[in-house]
Design a protein around this motif. Sequence first.
Motif, PDB file in Angstrom:
ATOM      1  N   SER A  90      -1.708 -21.918  -9.970  1.00 47.61           N
ATOM      2  CA  SER A  90      -0.828 -21.827  -9.606  1.00 47.61           C
ATOM      3  C   SER A  90       0.771 -21.658  -9.362  1.00 47.61           C
ATOM      4  CB  SER A  90      -1.232 -22.902  -8.070  1.00 47.61           C
ATOM      5  OG  SER A  90      -0.463 -23.373  -7.328  1.00 47.61           O
ATOM      6  N   GLU A  91       1.078 -21.735 -10.243  1.00 44.61           N
ATOM      7  CA  GLU A  91       2.781 -21.786 -11.040  1.00 44.61           C
ATOM      8  C   GLU A  91       2.776 -20.641 -10.722  1.00 44.61           C
ATOM      9  OE1 GLU A  91       1.218 -22.754 -14.957  1.00 44.61           O
ATOM     10  OE2 GLU A  91       0.119 -23.222 -12.206  1.00 44.61           O
ATOM     11  N   LEU A  92       1.791 -19.329 -11.388  1.00 47.43           N
ATOM     12  CA  LEU A  92       2.364 -18.100 -11.223  1.00 47.43           C
ATOM     13  C   LEU A  92       1.992 -17.345 -10.220  1.00 47.43           C
ATOM     14  CD1 LEU A  92       1.567 -17.721 -15.080  1.00 47.43           C
ATOM     15  CD2 LEU A  92       3.886 -17.738 -14.018  1.00 47.43           C
ATOM     16  N   LEU A  93       0.637 -18.111  -9.608  1.00 48.72           N
ATOM     17  CA  LEU A  93       0.406 -16.696  -8.212  1.00 48.72           C
ATOM     18  C   LEU A  93       0.516 -16.493  -7.856  1.00 48.72           C
ATOM     19  CD1 LEU A  93      -2.484 -16.109  -6.967  1.00 48.72           C
ATOM     20  CD2 LEU A  93      -2.508 -18.118  -6.154  1.00 48.72           C
ATOM     21  N   GLY A  94       2.218 -16.466  -6.733  1.00 49.51           N
ATOM     22  CA  GLY A  94       2.872 -15.658  -6.435  1.00 49.51           C
ATOM     23  C   GLY A  94       3.110 -14.159  -6.726  1.00 49.51           C
ATOM     24  N   ARG A  95       3.522 -14.401  -8.046  1.00 46.93           N
ATOM     25  CA  ARG A  95       4.607 -13.855  -9.025  1.00 46.93           C
ATOM     26  C   ARG A  95       3.510 -12.563  -9.086  1.00 46.93           C
ATOM     27  NH1 ARG A  95       7.263 -17.199 -12.920  1.00 46.93           N
ATOM     28  NH2 ARG A  95       5.343 -18.837 -12.202  1.00 46.93           N
ATOM     29  N   VAL A  96       2.556 -12.628 -10.325  1.00 45.57           N
ATOM     30  CA  VAL A  96       0.963 -12.148 -10.560  1.00 45.57           C
ATOM     31  C   VAL A  96       0.270 -11.354  -9.730  1.00 45.57           C
ATOM     32  CG1 VAL A  96      -0.839 -12.112 -12.343  1.00 45.57           C
ATOM     33  CG2 VAL A  96       0.700 -13.693 -12.449  1.00 45.57           C
ATOM     34  N   ASN A  97       0.211 -11.714  -8.791  1.00 42.29           N
ATOM     35  CA  ASN A  97      -0.284 -11.071  -7.320  1.00 42.29           C
ATOM     36  C   ASN A  97       0.394 -10.186  -6.507  1.00 42.29           C
ATOM     37  OD1 ASN A  97      -2.228 -12.201  -6.619  1.00 42.29           O
ATOM     38  ND2 ASN A  97      -1.671 -13.757  -5.470  1.00 42.29           N
ATOM     39  N   SER A  98       2.831 -10.355  -6.173  1.00 50.15           N
ATOM     40  CA  SER A  98       3.354  -9.098  -6.562  1.00 50.15           C
ATOM     41  C   SER A  98       3.087  -8.278  -7.516  1.00 50.15           C
ATOM     42  CB  SER A  98       4.650 -10.555  -6.392  1.00 50.15           C
ATOM     43  OG  SER A  98       4.616 -10.930  -5.079  1.00 50.15           O
ATOM     44  N   ALA A  99       2.624  -8.567  -8.957  1.00 49.41           N
ATOM     45  CA  ALA A  99       3.022  -7.716  -9.893  1.00 49.41           C
ATOM     46  C   ALA A  99       2.012  -6.267  -9.738  1.00 49.41           C
ATOM     47  CB  ALA A  99       3.217  -8.553 -11.296  1.00 49.41           C
ATOM     48  N   TYR A 100       0.966  -7.272  -9.424  1.00 41.32           N
ATOM     49  CA  TYR A 100      -0.907  -7.098  -9.197  1.00 41.32           C
ATOM     50  C   TYR A 100      -0.419  -5.675  -8.647  1.00 41.32           C
ATOM     51  CZ  TYR A 100      -5.340  -6.216  -8.722  1.00 41.32           C
ATOM     52  OH  TYR A 100      -7.151  -5.293  -7.819  1.00 41.32           O
ATOM     53  N   ARG A 101      -0.377  -6.202  -7.055  1.00 39.74           N
ATOM     54  CA  ARG A 101       0.125  -5.506  -6.313  1.00 39.74           C
ATOM     55  C   ARG A 101       1.068  -3.765  -6.046  1.00 39.74           C
ATOM     56  NH1 ARG A 101      -0.155  -8.920  -0.438  1.00 39.74           N
ATOM     57  NH2 ARG A 101      -0.922  -6.913   0.423  1.00 39.74           N
ATOM     58  N   LEU A 102       2.452  -4.305  -7.027  1.00 36.17           N
ATOM     59  CA  LEU A 102       2.625  -3.097  -6.843  1.00 36.17           C
ATOM     60  C   LEU A 102       2.450  -2.319  -8.088  1.00 36.17           C
ATOM     61  CD1 LEU A 102       6.751  -4.122  -8.162  1.00 36.17           C
ATOM     62  CD2 LEU A 102       5.961  -3.187  -6.255  1.00 36.17           C
ATOM     63  N   VAL A 103       1.122  -2.697  -8.933  1.00 36.40           N
ATOM     64  CA  VAL A 103       0.248  -1.813  -9.915  1.00 36.40           C
ATOM     65  C   VAL A 103      -0.513  -1.360  -8.889  1.00 36.40           C
ATOM     66  CG1 VAL A 103      -1.374  -1.767 -11.759  1.00 36.40           C
ATOM     67  CG2 VAL A 103       1.347  -2.794 -11.894  1.00 36.40           C
ATOM     68  N   GLY A 104      -1.818  -1.918  -8.498  1.00 37.12           N
ATOM     69  CA  GLY A 104      -2.498  -0.964  -7.511  1.00 37.12           C
ATOM     70  C   GLY A 104      -2.173  -0.361  -6.677  1.00 37.12           C
ATOM     71  N   MET A 105      -0.473  -0.585  -5.478  1.00 40.74           N
ATOM     72  CA  MET A 105      -0.443  -0.291  -5.072  1.00 40.74           C
ATOM     73  C   MET A 105       0.722   0.479  -4.774  1.00 40.74           C
ATOM     74  SD  MET A 105      -0.644  -3.430  -1.720  1.00 40.74           S
ATOM     75  CE  MET A 105      -0.177  -2.134  -0.241  1.00 40.74           C
ATOM     76  N   GLY A 106       1.212   1.095  -5.597  1.00 34.66           N
ATOM     77  CA  GLY A 106       2.060   1.801  -6.152  1.00 34.66           C
ATOM     78  C   GLY A 106       2.078   3.318  -6.292  1.00 34.66           C
ATOM     79  N   GLY A 107       0.715   3.460  -6.289  1.00 34.20           N
ATOM     80  CA  GLY A 107       0.121   5.439  -6.259  1.00 34.20           C
ATOM     81  C   GLY A 107      -0.205   5.119  -4.764  1.00 34.20           C
ATOM     82  N   MET A 108       0.256   4.553  -4.311  1.00 28.17           N
ATOM     83  CA  MET A 108      -0.650   5.781  -2.882  1.00 28.17           C
ATOM     84  C   MET A 108       0.143   6.519  -1.680  1.00 28.17           C
ATOM     85  SD  MET A 108      -2.065   2.200  -1.337  1.00 28.17           S
ATOM     86  CE  MET A 108      -2.735   2.771   0.399  1.00 28.17           C
ATOM     87  N   PRO A 109       1.831   6.506  -2.037  1.00 26.32           N
ATOM     88  CA  PRO A 109       2.596   7.081  -1.125  1.00 26.32           C
ATOM     89  C   PRO A 109       2.291   8.414  -2.668  1.00 26.32           C
ATOM     90  CG  PRO A 109       3.458   4.968  -1.603  1.00 26.32           C
ATOM     91  CD  PRO A 109       2.743   5.231  -2.607  1.00 26.32           C
ATOM     92  N   LEU A 110       2.018   8.519  -3.705  1.00 32.28           N
ATOM     93  CA  LEU A 110       2.413   9.462  -4.739  1.00 32.28           C
ATOM     94  C   LEU A 110       0.441  10.254  -4.475  1.00 32.28           C
ATOM     95  CD1 LEU A 110       3.089  11.602  -6.821  1.00 32.28           C
ATOM     96  CD2 LEU A 110       1.993   9.627  -8.069  1.00 32.28           C
ATOM     97  N   GLY A 111      -0.132   9.741  -4.017  1.00 34.43           N
ATOM     98  CA  GLY A 111      -1.337  10.651  -3.370  1.00 34.43           C
ATOM     99  C   GLY A 111      -1.707  11.104  -2.378  1.00 34.43           C
ATOM    100  N   ALA A 112      -0.782  10.355  -1.628  1.00 33.32           N
ATOM    101  CA  ALA A 112      -0.710  10.442  -0.219  1.00 33.32           C
ATOM    102  C   ALA A 112      -0.105  12.993  -0.882  1.00 33.32           C
ATOM    103  CB  ALA A 112      -0.377  11.035   0.914  1.00 33.32           C
ATOM    104  N   ALA A 113       1.230  12.302  -1.202  1.00 32.08           N
ATOM    105  CA  ALA A 113       1.837  13.504  -1.005  1.00 32.08           C
ATOM    106  C   ALA A 113       1.673  14.770  -2.218  1.00 32.08           C
ATOM    107  CB  ALA A 113       3.083  13.064  -1.973  1.00 32.08           C
ATOM    108  N   LEU A 114       0.560  13.918  -3.427  1.00 34.57           N
ATOM    109  CA  LEU A 114      -0.578  14.930  -4.225  1.00 34.57           C
ATOM    110  C   LEU A 114      -1.495  15.950  -3.027  1.00 34.57           C
ATOM    111  CD1 LEU A 114      -0.227  16.207  -7.343  1.00 34.57           C
ATOM    112  CD2 LEU A 114      -1.929  13.900  -7.967  1.00 34.57           C
ATOM    113  N   GLY A 115      -2.086  15.133  -2.914  1.00 32.78           N
ATOM    114  CA  GLY A 115      -2.581  15.336  -1.738  1.00 32.78           C
ATOM    115  C   GLY A 115      -2.716  16.309  -1.287  1.00 32.78           C
ATOM    116  N   GLY A 116      -1.620  16.675  -0.036  1.00 36.50           N
ATOM    117  CA  GLY A 116      -1.198  17.578   0.447  1.00 36.50           C
ATOM    118  C   GLY A 116      -0.645  18.831  -0.324  1.00 36.50           C
ATOM    119  N   VAL A 117      -0.162  18.842  -1.908  1.00 35.55           N
ATOM    120  CA  VAL A 117       0.341  19.713  -2.103  1.00 35.55           C
ATOM    121  C   VAL A 117      -0.773  20.624  -2.727  1.00 35.55           C
ATOM    122  CG1 VAL A 117       1.588  19.839  -4.518  1.00 35.55           C
ATOM    123  CG2 VAL A 117       2.649  18.682  -2.841  1.00 35.55           C
ATOM    124  N   VAL A 118      -2.037  19.792  -3.044  1.00 39.26           N
ATOM    125  CA  VAL A 118      -3.056  20.759  -3.758  1.00 39.26           C
ATOM    126  C   VAL A 118      -3.597  21.325  -2.628  1.00 39.26           C
ATOM    127  CG1 VAL A 118      -5.111  19.802  -4.443  1.00 39.26           C
ATOM    128  CG2 VAL A 118      -3.311  18.668  -5.762  1.00 39.26           C
TER     129      VAL A 118
END
Length: 433
Positions: A356-384
């Motif tokens: 519980s005492e780590l939930l906010g921070r680890v959730n945020s770190a997880y979401r950065l890893v999990g969602m961080g590639g979305m803008p890159l993926g969208a741009a990559l899809g257009g280029v390809v």
Amino acid sequence: MAGQGLGRSFAFLWSSTALSNLADGVLKTGAPLLAVSMTRSPTLVSLVGAAATVPWLLLALPAGAVADRADRRRIMAVAGAGRAVVLAGAALLGVLGWLDLWVLLAAVLAAGVAEVFADTSAQSILPMTVPSAQLTRANGRVSSAQMIGNEFAGAPVAGLLVGLAPAAVFGAPALLYAAGALLLRGMRGTYRPIPAGTHDSPPDPPGLPAQHPARRPLRQEIGEALRYLVAHRVLRGLAISAGLLNLANSAYFAVFVLWVVGDGSAMGLEPAAYGLMMSAFAAGAVLGSLSSERASGVFGESRTLMGCWLASSLLLVVPVVVPSPWALYPVAVLWGITGAAANVLVISTRQRLIPSELLGRVNSAYRLVGMGGMPLGAALGGVVAEFAGLPAVLLGAAGVCVAAVWLVRHALSDRISGALTSQAALSDIPGSS
């Protein structure tokens, strides 16, 4: 009632979530529509989406640290009240005739900043509100409320408001956010996480001020969460797989509309028919959110998660090899079911595994890893797509998704259930009293 059997506090939390997500849906659809009425520049219109999402890239980790320091319910209430004030101000400017693109962007950006703190605390507060054994059920109900508000109700309401009174695009969400913040007052108790090692501390001597553990610098607390995520094999595997899946899906759906809509597309659908497909997806997502608990009870959480990810990945191939509306609509429903069910299971797993005492921070770190590639993926899809064609992007994205599930299957399938079982000895009683 959605919170029936999950307790009074969850009922108020769910009601607040439903109103806030309806406000999100109105703002998400209404703001771009207002922008289009102010400018025809694609670059300027695209700034609306950027203003709504860039706070996640900049503030996710600090928001997680704040959620682990303060009362999570209070953070959500302050964020909701802040959004209400900002949007009410924008609505007033609209009534006075002073609403322009820059005011719109500022309002969307401010609302996006508050959303980061509100949503981070919302995911972190749920395990303090319901027993651990009920997390999948509770997350399913929260997810269904989010989908209904964001997709079913929010979009048509926004379209109606834009036509009636542009200022109402900000005024209506302001009222909804304010009501959502007030509903949080119905949750009993405190929702401040207890730092590890302080549960059995002796009481403070009488007559002396209460002693609290010294806070470390924010950077150290964020670093602790990042190290925890990297060291935890199950969470690390989930984050990597989510990152690859989101990157590939972003590339796929960034150009998917070109494959199905228009005279020169493979399917030749009208825009209204594409909207119907999105409604089918939303209907499936609500069903998947509500059925995830039952499915995991029958097949087990790890098998259900892996099965949903694999099925969703393979379904990406169907519109390419069978470019027909008769195949598209059932596939959209299945996309919604499998995607939402997997999302509920992943969130529930994180909430059970992270202290519980780590939930906010680890959730945020997880979401950065999990969602961080979305803008890159969208741009990559257009280029390809520009150089290799649409089928290359669509089939390539499907291949990346299948590979992502294959790569993490051993890290997850044999360990999620075991890891969750080892957590069962932890408190199953909401820590809010």
